[in-house]
Design an enzyme around this catalytic site. Structure first.
Site, mmCIF file in Angstrom:
data_model
loop_
_atom_site.group_PDB
_atom_site.id
_atom_site.type_symbol
_atom_site.label_atom_id
_atom_site.label_comp_id
_atom_site.label_asym_id
_atom_site.label_seq_id
_atom_site.Cartn_x
_atom_site.Cartn_y
_atom_site.Cartn_z
ATOM 1 N N ARG A 15 -10.365 -5.154 -0.463
ATOM 2 C CA ARG A 15 -10.760 -5.787 -0.462
ATOM 3 C C ARG A 15 -11.821 -6.276 0.106
ATOM 4 O O ARG A 15 -12.821 -6.718 -0.140
ATOM 5 C CB ARG A 15 -9.835 -7.275 -0.350
ATOM 6 N N GLN A 72 2.387 6.550 8.216
ATOM 7 C CA GLN A 72 2.908 5.234 7.327
ATOM 8 C C GLN A 72 2.687 5.994 5.726
ATOM 9 O O GLN A 72 1.263 5.758 5.508
ATOM 10 C CB GLN A 72 2.369 3.865 7.770
ATOM 11 N N GLY A 77 4.306 -2.249 2.958
ATOM 12 C CA GLY A 77 4.569 -4.031 3.917
ATOM 13 C C GLY A 77 4.487 -3.242 5.294
ATOM 14 O O GLY A 77 4.714 -2.695 5.658
ATOM 15 N N THR A 78 4.446 -4.631 5.443
ATOM 16 C CA THR A 78 3.595 -4.478 7.368
ATOM 17 C C THR A 78 5.266 -4.087 8.031
ATOM 18 O O THR A 78 5.433 -4.089 9.250
ATOM 19 C CB THR A 78 3.169 -5.836 7.702
ATOM 20 N N LYS A 350 -40.527 11.267 22.925
ATOM 21 C CA LYS A 350 -39.256 11.829 22.499
ATOM 22 C C LYS A 350 -39.033 13.223 23.927
ATOM 23 O O LYS A 350 -39.689 13.485 24.386
ATOM 24 C CB LYS A 350 -39.260 12.610 21.496
HETATM 25 C C1 UD1 Z 1 -0.604 -10.509 6.977
HETATM 26 C C2 UD1 Z 1 1.308 -11.247 6.776
HETATM 27 C C3 UD1 Z 1 0.981 -12.692 7.330
HETATM 28 C C4 UD1 Z 1 -0.139 -13.563 7.458
HETATM 29 C C5 UD1 Z 1 -1.921 -12.248 7.985
HETATM 30 C C6 UD1 Z 1 -2.297 -12.189 8.820
HETATM 31 C C7 UD1 Z 1 2.860 -9.946 6.167
HETATM 32 C C8 UD1 Z 1 4.069 -10.001 5.076
HETATM 33 N N1 UD1 Z 1 2.314 -11.458 6.111
HETATM 34 O O1 UD1 Z 1 -0.777 -10.653 5.427
HETATM 35 O O2 UD1 Z 1 2.008 -13.660 6.854
HETATM 36 O O3 UD1 Z 1 -1.350 -14.594 7.379
HETATM 37 O O4 UD1 Z 1 -1.141 -10.520 7.303
HETATM 38 O O5 UD1 Z 1 -3.770 -11.643 8.845
HETATM 39 O O6 UD1 Z 1 3.133 -9.422 7.114
HETATM 40 N N2 UD1 Z 1 -0.360 -2.817 6.883
HETATM 41 C C9 UD1 Z 1 0.046 -1.523 7.448
HETATM 42 N N3 UD1 Z 1 1.576 -0.753 6.323
HETATM 43 C C10 UD1 Z 1 1.303 -1.598 5.801
HETATM 44 C C11 UD1 Z 1 0.739 -2.808 4.789
HETATM 45 C C12 UD1 Z 1 -0.027 -2.821 6.079
HETATM 46 O O7 UD1 Z 1 0.030 -0.432 8.135
HETATM 47 O O8 UD1 Z 1 2.371 -1.169 4.384
HETATM 48 C C13 UD1 Z 1 -1.153 -2.980 7.545
HETATM 49 C C14 UD1 Z 1 -2.539 -3.521 7.151
HETATM 50 O O9 UD1 Z 1 -3.482 -1.766 7.701
HETATM 51 C C15 UD1 Z 1 -3.389 -4.609 8.104
HETATM 52 C C16 UD1 Z 1 -2.095 -5.301 8.833
HETATM 53 O O10 UD1 Z 1 -1.205 -4.552 8.426
HETATM 54 O O11 UD1 Z 1 -3.931 -3.775 9.302
HETATM 55 C C17 UD1 Z 1 -1.938 -6.281 7.908
HETATM 56 O O12 UD1 Z 1 -1.651 -6.131 6.178
HETATM 57 P P1 UD1 Z 1 -2.368 -7.136 5.462
HETATM 58 O O13 UD1 Z 1 -2.114 -6.262 3.739
HETATM 59 O O14 UD1 Z 1 -3.435 -6.908 5.375
HETATM 60 O O15 UD1 Z 1 -1.901 -8.457 5.251
HETATM 61 P P2 UD1 Z 1 -1.784 -10.210 4.516
HETATM 62 O O16 UD1 Z 1 -1.835 -9.745 3.546
HETATM 63 O O17 UD1 Z 1 -3.117 -10.091 5.588
HETATM 64 CA CA CA Z 2 -5.266 -9.408 6.719
#
Ligand code: UD1
Ligand code: CA
Length: 465
Positions: A15, A72, A77-78, A350
């Site tokens: 995004r 990773q 996902g987180t 400079k």
């Molecule tokens: C996440 C939370 C959401 C929270 C928000 C706050 C989850 C499922 N959701 O959503 O509840 O309100 O943050 O800002 O956790 N990342 C990885 N590997 C992955 C996916 C993500 O390292 O596979 C990292 C991203 O680089 C980022 C962070 O995790 O720094 C959060 O990921 P992002 O996709 O931005 O999560 P949100 O949709 O914002």
């Molecule tokens: Ca985020």
């Protein structure tokens, strides 16, 4: 209790619509992930593991050996991201902070308060939350009647009632380390995004009879998660306000804080006054009692006490105590001014050193030069340092005087106390105490002015016929 940290920084950040990986986007001059890592260290994390994926090498080279890294390979996902740290941290007893690399405004004091609540409540996990008037895009925090956290629901999985909840998940948590990894093994990707959500750990804790606390921060800025450039601009503004406020409390006057841009690593001494439109970047250090701006742009430079810099650009340079720069001067990398020097309008330096009390007051270029004490370089004088292939050095001794519009063809040395008269083009060294004159001698032709006008007039009339 041992405290560890896992920083999530593997995502691409689609995004952001950027060639640069999301967590490397700077906020007030410092990459977001770097803000986050500094904060967990300040909150006394003994081990910090950064989960890297997109741009792994760049992230690692930026953060250096201040952290451990796990790759990773696929961003599933987180929850999946945190699991990657199991090989490194899985056997540890203690508390683990999990924080997203895209939340640069979370503060160490807040993490410490969350850790305290976590320890005193005996919860398996504690979530840092905030109450947003518009919670769109964030995970919603669903609390039980007793106030503990029941679960977190992502925006895309929310029922209309859940979507109406204002309390959001900031993406910062702390967990009992072993319970965290045990629960992660049971997280599935059965949700709207098909991802392994870290937030599902909370529901799993509840099912196994553990409790989860929510620590709600009153500072809404802390909760900003930067997913796009709108949020990036917002984070920048909040961070700028925080930095400026700290300088104000430290005794620096900002005439208009809203138009003063000070990056995270800058230091400024007390009683310095900063005028609007000023940008201070990188590792710049400014002394006490200075007057900076309007419109000074200073990068990675050291400015002494009582100096003044107006409408000027200064990069990788040193300005000594009580020296003045500008208006409209350009100090390029390697410029070093001693005490009480004066660099005036439209002067470019400079890789030039000027010792105490030397002056270049107007319209000059001084490059690759070593200038002694109390030297005066006149208006329009320049060092001719480049032949199209090589750069050469000009040396000017103490108390020398270089007249206006002098060309000093380097390599050349002007001795101590020497005097170079205006308009000279100097190609040979000038010994100490000598006067150099290197220009045509003047000839006056008596009454010739009218004669030459007459000639010019006749030429014009001839053309018009
Ligand atoms: C996440 C939370 C959401 C929270 C928000 C706050 C989850 C499922 N959701 O959503 O509840 O309100 O943050 O800002 O956790 N990342 C990885 N590997 C992955 C996916 C993500 O390292 O596979 C990292 C991203 O680089 C980022 C962070 O995790 O720094 C959060 O990921 P992002 O996709 O931005 O999560 P949100 O949709 O914002
Ligand atoms: Ca985020």
């Amino acid at each position: 209790m041992k405290v560890m940290a896992i920083v999530l920084a593997a995502g691409q950040g689609k995004r952001m619509k950027s060639k640069l990986y999301k967590v490397l986007h700077p906020v007030c001059g410092k990459p977001m992930v770097s803000h986050v890592l500094d904060v967990v260290k300040e909150a006394k994390a003994e081990r910090s593991v950064v989960i890297v994926g997109y741009g792994a090498e760049m992230v690692k080279s930026y953060l250096g050996d201040g952290a451990e890294y796990v790759l990773q390979e696929q961003q599933l996902g987180t929850g999946h991201a945190v699991r990657q740290a199991e090989a490194l941290l899985g056997s540890e007893d203690g508390t683990t902070i999990v924080i997203c690399g895209d939340t640069p405004l979370v503060q160490a004091s807040t993490i410490s308060a969350m850790l305290e609540l976590h320890a005193s409540s005996g919860a398996a996990g504690t979530v840092l939350t905030a109450a947003f008037a518009d919670p769109t895009g964030y995970g919603r925090v669903i609390r039980s009647a007793d106030g503990t956290v029941q679960r977190i629901v992502e925006q895309k999985d929310c029922s209309p009632e859940e979507a109406a909840v204002n309390e959001i998940n900031t993406g910062t948590y702390c967990f009992d380390n072993k319970k965290l990894f045990a629960a992660l093994a049971n997280v599935t990707s059965n949700n709207a995004q098909g991802e392994f959500y870290l937030t599902d750990v909370i529901g799993l804790f509840r099912e196994s009879g553990e409790s989860v606390q929510g620590y709600c921060t009153a500072d809404l800025a802390e909760a900003i998660g930067v997913n796009d450039r709108v949020a990036l601009a917002e984070a920048e503004r909040f961070m700028r306000e925080r930095i400026n406020r700290n300088h104000l409390l430290g005794g620096v006057t900002l005439i208009d804080a809203s138009s003063t841009y000070i990056e995270a690593g800058v230091q400024i001494g007390a009683d310095t006054v900063i005028y609007p439109g000023t940008v201070l970047r990188g590792s710049t250090v400014i002394g006490e009692d200075c007057v900076i701006g309007p419109q000074a742009d200073i990068t990675d430079s050291t400015i002494g006490n009582g100096a003044s810099i107006k409408y000027s650009v200064v990069a990788e340079s040193v300005v000594g105590d009580e020296s003045t720069v500008g208006p409209y001067a350009n100090l390029r990398p390697g410029s070093k001014l001693g005490k009480g020097c004066k660099i005036g309008d439209f002067v470019e330096l400079k890789n030039a050193t000027l010792d105490d009390g030397s002056k270049v007051s107007h319209l000059s270029y001084v490059g690759d030069a070593k200038v002694g004490k109390d030297v005066n370089i006149g208006c329009g004088a320049i060092t001719v340092n480049y032949d199209g292939y090589n750069k050469f050095v000009t040396e000017i001794g103490d108390n020398a005087f270089v007249g206006s519009n002098v060309n000093l063809i380097a390599p050349v040395k002007i001795g101590d106390g020497a005097y170079v008269v205006a308009g000279s083009t100097v190609t040979h060294d000038v010994p100490a105490g000598d006067l150099a004159i290197a220009r045509e001698r003047q000839v006056n032709k008596a009454g010739y002015a009218d004669k030459i006008r007459g000639r010019a007039k006749a030429k014009k009339e001839k053309k018009q016929q």
